[in-house]
Design an enzyme around this catalytic site. Sequence first.
Site, mmCIF file in Angstrom:
data_model
loop_
_atom_site.group_PDB
_atom_site.id
_atom_site.type_symbol
_atom_site.label_atom_id
_atom_site.label_comp_id
_atom_site.label_asym_id
_atom_site.label_seq_id
_atom_site.Cartn_x
_atom_site.Cartn_y
_atom_site.Cartn_z
ATOM 1 N N GLU A 1 -23.345 -8.800 -83.589
ATOM 2 C CA GLU A 1 -24.334 -9.679 -82.942
ATOM 3 C C GLU A 1 -25.741 -9.138 -83.170
ATOM 4 O OE1 GLU A 1 -23.337 -10.408 -78.794
ATOM 5 O OE2 GLU A 1 -21.199 -10.490 -79.239
ATOM 6 N N ASN B 1 -15.270 -5.411 -78.574
ATOM 7 C CA ASN B 1 -16.666 -5.714 -78.889
ATOM 8 C C ASN B 1 -17.553 -5.369 -77.689
ATOM 9 O OD1 ASN B 1 -18.572 -7.141 -80.722
ATOM 10 N ND2 ASN B 1 -18.691 -8.677 -79.102
ATOM 11 N N GLU C 1 -17.148 -6.382 -73.780
ATOM 12 C CA GLU C 1 -18.053 -5.816 -72.765
ATOM 13 C C GLU C 1 -17.335 -5.290 -71.521
ATOM 14 O OE1 GLU C 1 -21.050 -8.834 -72.132
ATOM 15 O OE2 GLU C 1 -21.605 -8.852 -74.260
ATOM 16 N N HIS D 1 -27.536 -5.343 -80.263
ATOM 17 C CA HIS D 1 -28.750 -6.005 -79.770
ATOM 18 C C HIS D 1 -29.775 -4.900 -79.502
ATOM 19 C CE1 HIS D 1 -26.832 -9.910 -79.276
ATOM 20 N NE2 HIS D 1 -25.828 -9.328 -78.660
ATOM 21 N N ASP E 1 -29.380 -8.319 -83.575
ATOM 22 C CA ASP E 1 -30.759 -8.810 -83.491
ATOM 23 C C ASP E 1 -31.641 -7.643 -83.069
ATOM 24 O OD1 ASP E 1 -30.146 -8.828 -80.703
ATOM 25 O OD2 ASP E 1 -30.058 -11.018 -80.630
HETATM 26 O O1 G3I Z 1 -24.334 -25.788 -72.164
HETATM 27 C C1 G3I Z 1 -25.298 -25.726 -71.129
HETATM 28 C C2 G3I Z 1 -26.141 -26.979 -71.139
HETATM 29 O O2 G3I Z 1 -25.308 -28.062 -70.854
HETATM 30 C C3 G3I Z 1 -27.251 -26.830 -70.108
HETATM 31 O O3 G3I Z 1 -28.097 -27.931 -70.196
HETATM 32 C C4 G3I Z 1 -28.051 -25.559 -70.350
HETATM 33 C C5 G3I Z 1 -29.110 -25.338 -69.295
HETATM 34 O O4 G3I Z 1 -29.382 -23.977 -69.134
HETATM 35 O O5 G3I Z 1 -27.180 -24.468 -70.327
HETATM 36 C C6 G3I Z 1 -26.196 -24.525 -71.349
HETATM 37 O O6 G3I Z 1 -25.383 -23.409 -71.317
HETATM 38 C C7 G3I Z 1 -25.972 -22.214 -71.753
HETATM 39 C C8 G3I Z 1 -25.295 -21.750 -73.017
HETATM 40 O O7 G3I Z 1 -25.785 -20.491 -73.405
HETATM 41 C C9 G3I Z 1 -25.468 -22.700 -74.204
HETATM 42 O O8 G3I Z 1 -26.819 -22.762 -74.549
HETATM 43 C C10 G3I Z 1 -25.843 -21.202 -70.656
HETATM 44 O O9 G3I Z 1 -26.623 -21.581 -69.552
HETATM 45 C C11 G3I Z 1 -26.272 -19.837 -71.165
HETATM 46 O O10 G3I Z 1 -25.934 -18.870 -70.174
HETATM 47 C C12 G3I Z 1 -25.539 -19.484 -72.435
HETATM 48 O O11 G3I Z 1 -26.026 -18.253 -72.885
HETATM 49 C C13 G3I Z 1 -25.205 -17.588 -73.815
HETATM 50 C C14 G3I Z 1 -24.841 -16.220 -73.288
HETATM 51 O O12 G3I Z 1 -24.092 -15.519 -74.261
HETATM 52 C C15 G3I Z 1 -24.019 -16.330 -72.000
HETATM 53 O O13 G3I Z 1 -23.394 -15.156 -71.676
HETATM 54 C C16 G3I Z 1 -25.978 -17.457 -75.118
HETATM 55 O O14 G3I Z 1 -26.163 -18.750 -75.702
HETATM 56 C C17 G3I Z 1 -25.215 -16.562 -76.092
HETATM 57 O O15 G3I Z 1 -26.048 -16.267 -77.201
HETATM 58 C C18 G3I Z 1 -24.853 -15.260 -75.413
HETATM 59 O O16 G3I Z 1 -24.125 -14.485 -76.325
HETATM 60 C C19 G3I Z 1 -23.714 -13.194 -75.860
HETATM 61 C C20 G3I Z 1 -22.383 -12.896 -76.479
HETATM 62 O O17 G3I Z 1 -21.460 -13.921 -76.205
HETATM 63 C C21 G3I Z 1 -21.837 -11.555 -76.004
HETATM 64 N N1 G3I Z 1 -22.805 -10.489 -76.221
HETATM 65 C C22 G3I Z 1 -24.145 -10.755 -75.707
HETATM 66 C C23 G3I Z 1 -24.687 -12.064 -76.241
HETATM 67 C C24 G3I Z 1 -26.112 -12.296 -75.804
HETATM 68 O O18 G3I Z 1 -26.185 -12.420 -74.418
#
Ligand code: G3I
Length: 303
Positions: free
Chosen positions: A235, A169, A127, A206, A237
């Site tokens: 990725e 990516n 990104e 996406h 969806d």
């Molecule tokens: O691990 C913590 C947990 O301890 C806490 O209780 C919880 C409360 O919000 O947060 C948890 O962390 C989160 C994490 O996902 C695991 O669930 C983060 O807040 C959250 O920001 C994070 O989001 C991820 C996101 O990337 C962050 O940039 C998504 O799961 C993940 O699917 C998403 O994936 C990205 C790719 O890496 C890059 N391309 C876009 C894609 C979708 O956004």
Amino acid sequence: ASTLGAAAAQSGRYFGTAIASGKLGDSAYTTIAGREFDMVTAENEMKIDATEPNRGQFTFTAGDRVYNWAVQNGKRVRGHTLAWHNQQPGWMQSLSGSSLRQAMINHINGVMGHYKGKIYAWDVVNEAYADGNSGGRRDSNLQRTGNDWIEVAFRTARAADPAAKLCYNDYNIDNWTWAKTQGVYNMVRDFRARGVPIDCVGLQSHFNANSPYNSNYRTTIQSFAALGVDVQITELDIQGGSATTYANVVRDCLAVPRCTGISVWGVRDSDSWLGAGATPLLFDGNGNKKAAYTAVLDVLNGG
Ligand code: G3I
């Protein structure tokens, strides 16, 4: 073939999914994921904040959990991701200039060293291009270290694990007419011309109302492939989960020999990063196959 992975394998491709380590204790989740997919991407566990929470101190507990589950279940692994403006640990966010550049290099060496020889492809840089019409780089602390940061990342990555394919990516580089797509295309063309090591482009894909699937997607895949790199749909969806759109995406990949595989970004709708109520994936929250699943399987089987 009766599963996505086996159906994709008929043409030498893979069909993967993002896996979250926190869900590996959910047997409904692991049953579907274990049966259907033959490539795994850690949804968060190999990112910078997860693997180097403190400078120079690497932690692979969660990443290894995903890796080991994949390998024990006969799947390959895509590495995601090494250099990104997002999900940087606090210590990295506070760096700039040459110390940030060095930290990025050390991070790539540390993570790729741990997984050396074990990863099919790494999303080396994620990104790095700006949204909107500029076609240029995203402003970020990494970009401010100098425009050459991306090629430094790729050269470092090649040396760290020569066996891994090295990918760039990004999202919203699916529509061939968009400036962001052209910006990334020009970078890859330049890298190929100058011998900067890059093996693949990841189209995150996406799709939603603001960035819908467009029938020029196949042109995008073909155009990148013509530069001499593999294309992976990394990725996928589709908000709303249209079976027709899923079928089109898979058909477009199958039409290009160098489109080597497709990964969806989660198993069931309830696992999606898009949150409650979203229906972008191939299985519903109860683990039932959706119409989109059947459409994808049919196309992979030559239908
Ligand atoms: O691990 C913590 C947990 O301890 C806490 O209780 C919880 C409360 O919000 O947060 C948890 O962390 C989160 C994490 O996902 C695991 O669930 C983060 O807040 C959250 O920001 C994070 O989001 C991820 C996101 O990337 C962050 O940039 C998504 O799961 C993940 O699917 C998403 O994936 C990205 C790719 O890496 C890059 N391309 C876009 C894609 C979708 O956004």
